[in-house]
Design an enzyme around this catalytic site. Structure first.
Site, mmCIF file in Angstrom:
data_model
loop_
_atom_site.group_PDB
_atom_site.id
_atom_site.type_symbol
_atom_site.label_atom_id
_atom_site.label_comp_id
_atom_site.label_asym_id
_atom_site.label_seq_id
_atom_site.Cartn_x
_atom_site.Cartn_y
_atom_site.Cartn_z
ATOM 1 N N ASN A 170 0.829 -1.204 0.000
ATOM 2 C CA ASN A 170 0.000 0.000 0.000
ATOM 3 C C ASN A 170 0.866 1.257 0.000
ATOM 4 O O ASN A 170 1.028 1.903 -1.026
ATOM 5 C CB ASN A 170 -0.944 -0.011 1.205
ATOM 6 C CG ASN A 170 -2.098 0.970 1.058
ATOM 7 O OD1 ASN A 170 -1.944 2.045 0.491
ATOM 8 N ND2 ASN A 170 -3.253 0.604 1.564
ATOM 9 N N ASP A 171 1.435 1.590 1.143
ATOM 10 C CA ASP A 171 2.207 2.832 1.244
ATOM 11 C C ASP A 171 3.408 2.852 0.308
ATOM 12 O O ASP A 171 3.782 3.915 -0.195
ATOM 13 C CB ASP A 171 2.682 3.038 2.687
ATOM 14 C CG ASP A 171 1.514 3.195 3.647
ATOM 15 O OD1 ASP A 171 0.484 3.752 3.239
ATOM 16 O OD2 ASP A 171 1.629 2.756 4.802
ATOM 17 N N VAL A 172 4.019 1.690 0.065
ATOM 18 C CA VAL A 172 5.242 1.658 -0.748
ATOM 19 C C VAL A 172 4.953 1.821 -2.234
ATOM 20 O O VAL A 172 5.883 1.881 -3.041
ATOM 21 C CB VAL A 172 6.039 0.348 -0.507
ATOM 22 C CG1 VAL A 172 6.497 0.260 0.930
ATOM 23 C CG2 VAL A 172 5.216 -0.875 -0.896
ATOM 24 N N ALA B 157 0.537 3.973 7.162
ATOM 25 C CA ALA B 157 0.609 5.429 7.288
ATOM 26 C C ALA B 157 -0.774 6.063 7.453
ATOM 27 O O ALA B 157 -0.868 7.262 7.725
ATOM 28 C CB ALA B 157 1.313 6.024 6.075
#
Length: 469
Positions: free
Chosen positions: A394-396, A435
């Site tokens: 997701n965040d990456v 995050a």
């Protein structure tokens, strides 16, 4: 006839060389297993040499040997059971636990040595080494347990500390620790050691408790370094060269890995330890507005897209670990390779919950090493990728890191899957990552969402691809 101490020191040199060789081999997935085995043999050599030296030089009784043998047997059994029973998804928790046990062992060894220290031997260097071993080891032990609790998602460890101005509080505790360490060293007395352990226990909790799950890979690497530094300090306490060397290697490699993790997140170590990654609003508008144009897909549609592809890149994340989908992904990749499609895996340094988490999972599924591509290597060519399949990440892969300067992850290097011709995101829902920010990739024009459990989704795609022939 050689002096026993000379023979032991030569044996320590052999063990130290094997440690260095093993550590070097662990730098590459292809040789990591052999490197781990070589390091294990080095540790066995060091333990046996130390035990033999103690027996010869102190004329220790058979009871001492039996205790050492019992310790080796119990530790070996526990290690073997963990190796077999612990799931790959629980590997970050296990690493955190091992870090903590290493720190705790240093505290106990240094404390035992302190009990036997006489006034004549209570020199500055000895007392300093004992104090540092207790301080660093205690912080490592309790900090690692907190990390374990966070990784295990135990509710108590997710709650904020009821301490006003925690950074000021930590600073005061650190000052008290330095004062106690100075009293212990200058006075040559042992009672401050207990105070150091108590204060370091508090610091271990208050340092790690505020740190969010997104920063756990950095924390694990840092605690690993702490455990090595505690071991090195203990080596000075008991005058054991191989412990000094091995502890220094672990400490140095842990610091280097911590720096790599921080660079991968575009954050400083100070920011990780004393800052927080707060949820951001992302672009203007609500999540519902952002996701208004999300398009869902099915396994059959994905199979048809893959049938015309020439290059496919898988982007694994923690969701892949939770779903235990690594073997299913390997089967899909093999199926595509048999059709002449080029298959690769894009690996982000902080994907998952510990350094190298995705590499470990994919290696466990026998994914060919040459297919694993680091972020810096894969990003320049993602524009030529026909299909990028994101599984649990997701965040990456969140493009806000590049487009929104107000985002909490602004500037964080990401795997730029949004540049691929087609992006397929396998996810249970549109929920945010660690995050806690929305991801506009889900609603991009070239993105299709496949809402399902990771393993079931990939197995469904495998079945659909086979039906197409």
């Amino acid at each position: 006839m050689f002096d026993s101490q000379i023979i032991v020191n030569l044996t320590y040199v052999v063990a130290a060389v094997l440690f260095i060789v093993g550590l070097k081999m662990m730098a590459h997935p292809r040789s990591a297993v052999r490197g781990n085995l070589i390091s294990s043999v080095a540790m066995l050599i060091a333990v046996v040499a130390t035990a033999a030296w103690i027996f010869v030089d102190t004329n220790d009784t058979l009871a001492g040997w039996l205790l050492i043998g019992l310790g080796l047997a119990v530790g070996g059994v526990i290690g073997a059971v963990m190796a077999v029973k612990v799931e790959m998804t629980q590997m970050p928790q296990l690493v955190a636990l091992f870090n903590g046990l290493g720190g705790g062992a240093s505290v106990l060894v240094a404390g035992a040595e302190l009990v036997g220290v006489t006034d004549a031997h209570a020199t500055v260097d000895v007392m300093l080494a004992i104090g540092l071993s207790g301080l660093i080891g205690t912080v490592t032990f309790w900090g690692s347990l907190v990390g374990f609790g966070k990784l295990q998602e135990i509710d108590w460890f997710e709650k904020p500390l009821p301490i006003p101005m925690p950074q000021v509080f930590n600073a005061l505790v650190a000052v008290l620790l330095l004062i106690m360490l100075a009293v212990m060293v200058s006075g040559g007395v042992g009672w401050p050691y207990l105070v150091i352990i108590l204060l370091a226990t508090v610091l271990g909790f208050t340092l790690v408790m505020p740190i969010g799950g997104a920063d756990m890979p950095v924390v694990i690497a840092l605690l690993n370094s702490y455990s090595g530094l505690a071991a090195a300090a203990t080596g000075f306490v008991i005058d054991n060269n191989v412990l000094i060397i091995s502890g220094s290697l672990v400490g140095a490699s842990g610091i280097i890995l911590t720096q790599i993790m921080c660079k991968a997140m575009n954050r400083s170590l100070v920011n990780v330890l004393f800052g927080t990654m707060q949820a951001g609003g992302g672009p203007a508008g609500s999540d519902d507005e952002m996701y208004a144009n999300v398009r869902s897909t099915s396994a059959d549609d994905i199979a048809m897209i893959l049938d015309t592809a020439q290059r496919v890149v898988f982007v694994p994340g923690y969701g892949l670990a939770v779903a235990q989908a690594q073997h299913a992904v390997r089967d899909l990749a093999n199926l595509l390779s048999d059709k002449g499609i080029e298959v690769e895996y894009a690996i982000h340094p902080v994907a998952g919950r510990m350094p190298g988490h995705m590499n470990v999972l994919l290696a466990e599924a026998d994914v060919p090493y040459e297919q694993l591509k680091e972020m810096d290597e894969i990003n320049p060519t993602l524009g030529q990728v026909d299909v990028a399949i994101v599984i649990g990440a997701n965040d990456v892969v969140n493009p806000l890191a590049n487009t929104d300067p107000n985002s909490p992850i602004s500037g964080m290097p990401i795997i730029e899957v949004d540049k691929a011709r087609t992006v397929i995101v396998i996810k249970r829902s549109l929920s945010p990552g660690f995050a806690k920010i929305p991801n506009p990739l889900f609603a991009a024009e070239n993105t299709l969402m496949f809402f399902s459990d990771g393993k079931k989704a990939v197995l469904d795609i495998v079945g659909a691809v086979k039906e197409l022939g």
